[in-house]
Design an enzyme around this catalytic site. Structure first.
Site, PDB file in Angstrom:
ATOM      1  N   TYR A   1      -2.394  -0.176  10.553  1.00  0.00           N
ATOM      2  CA  TYR A   1      -2.458  -0.058   9.329  1.00  0.00           C
ATOM      3  C   TYR A   1      -1.831  -0.209   8.834  1.00  0.00           C
ATOM      4  O   TYR A   1      -1.019  -0.400   7.606  1.00  0.00           O
ATOM      5  CB  TYR A   1      -4.132  -0.016   8.577  1.00  0.00           C
ATOM      6  CG  TYR A   1      -4.337  -0.332   7.426  1.00  0.00           C
ATOM      7  CD1 TYR A   1      -4.663  -1.427   7.242  1.00  0.00           C
ATOM      8  CD2 TYR A   1      -3.809   1.776   5.978  1.00  0.00           C
ATOM      9  CE1 TYR A   1      -4.501  -2.165   5.028  1.00  0.00           C
ATOM     10  CE2 TYR A   1      -3.942   0.383   4.727  1.00  0.00           C
ATOM     11  CZ  TYR A   1      -4.198  -0.579   4.668  1.00  0.00           C
ATOM     12  OH  TYR A   1      -4.273  -0.965   2.816  1.00  0.00           O
TER      13      TYR A   1
ATOM     14  N   SER B   1       0.966  -1.252  -0.308  1.00  0.00           N
ATOM     15  CA  SER B   1      -0.310   0.170  -0.242  1.00  0.00           C
ATOM     16  C   SER B   1       0.966   0.707   0.184  1.00  0.00           C
ATOM     17  O   SER B   1       1.714   1.026   0.497  1.00  0.00           O
ATOM     18  CB  SER B   1      -0.713   0.229   1.393  1.00  0.00           C
ATOM     19  OG  SER B   1      -1.790   0.852   1.254  1.00  0.00           O
TER      20      SER B   1
END
Length: 223
Positions: free
Chosen positions: A147, A135
């Site tokens: 996250y 990501s």
């Protein structure tokens, strides 16, 4: 012989789009996710090149069993796309929910490790490839993002795994997207990256010559 790709998180979004794209490119696809109904629907759409395997990838025994079924059904394994992942409803540290962290870490980190551990012996036989979903959050520092920290792990692990696989001719690529229009978000993001954009990047990485390893593909929305 037709090559085989195992995909985790295959029932929706990036995983499902990649299954379709890989099948169009001539791959067999083993589809892993918890949602059996969605997997069966996708497998029916793709046809004989697809195998639906309902599996909780945070369960190491279940992952080992799914990999064994894939190899038994298709005769081998040439590629893996470790795509399963999730975020949290309560971002940040001070106001975060440790129970959410627990579940996310098990999926975003341990499931990737379980998938690699179960598949590498088979990939070694075919000099195959391991692709994992990272990501933009794994490249940038984001305020209090647990996250993001899991994706920093993924990026670091992918680089280390690439060096390990390089010893026997294997390859590892981390796919690093910005915002993607998937069920990850409660509201649609039609102007952002689409699952098909990420799927095309995975297929591109898989299609490299043996002399080339694309270590990372970083994609950002054009809006």
């Amino acid at each position: 012989m037709t090559k085989t790709l195992l995909i985790t998180g295959a029932s929706t979004g990036i995983g499902a789009a990649t299954a379709r794209a890989a099948a169009r490119a001539g791959w067999n696809v083993a589809l892993l996710a918890r949602s059996e109904d969605k997997l069966e629907t996708l497998a029916d759409e793709i046809g004989d090149a697809a195998l639906a395997l309902a599996c909780d990838v945070t369960d190491r025994d279940a992952v080992n069993e799914a990999v064994a079924k894939t190899v038994d059904h298709f005769g081998g394994l040439d590629g893996v796309f470790a795509n399963a992942g999730k975020g949290v409803d309560n971002p940040g540290v001070e106001n975060g929910d440790p129970a959410e962290w627990h579940d996310m870490i098990h999926l975003n980190i341990l499931a990737v490790l379980y998938t690699a551990h179960a598949t590498l012996p088979h990939l070694r036989k075919t000099r195959g490839m391991f692709v994992v979903t990272g990501s933009k959050a794994g490249r940038d520092h984001m305020k209090g993002s647990i996250y993001g920290a899991t994706k920093w792990f993924v990026h670091g692990f992918a680089g280390n795994l690439a060096e390990e696989m390089r010893e026997w001719g294997g390859r590892c690529t981390v796919i690093s997207p910005g915002m993607v229009d998937t069920p990850f978000f409660d509201e649609g993001k039609p102007t952002k990256l689409q699952p098909e954009d990420i799927a095309d990047a995975v297929v591109f990485a898989l299609g490299q010559r043996d002399t080339s390893c694309v270590r990372e593909i970083h994609l950002m929305p054009n809006d």
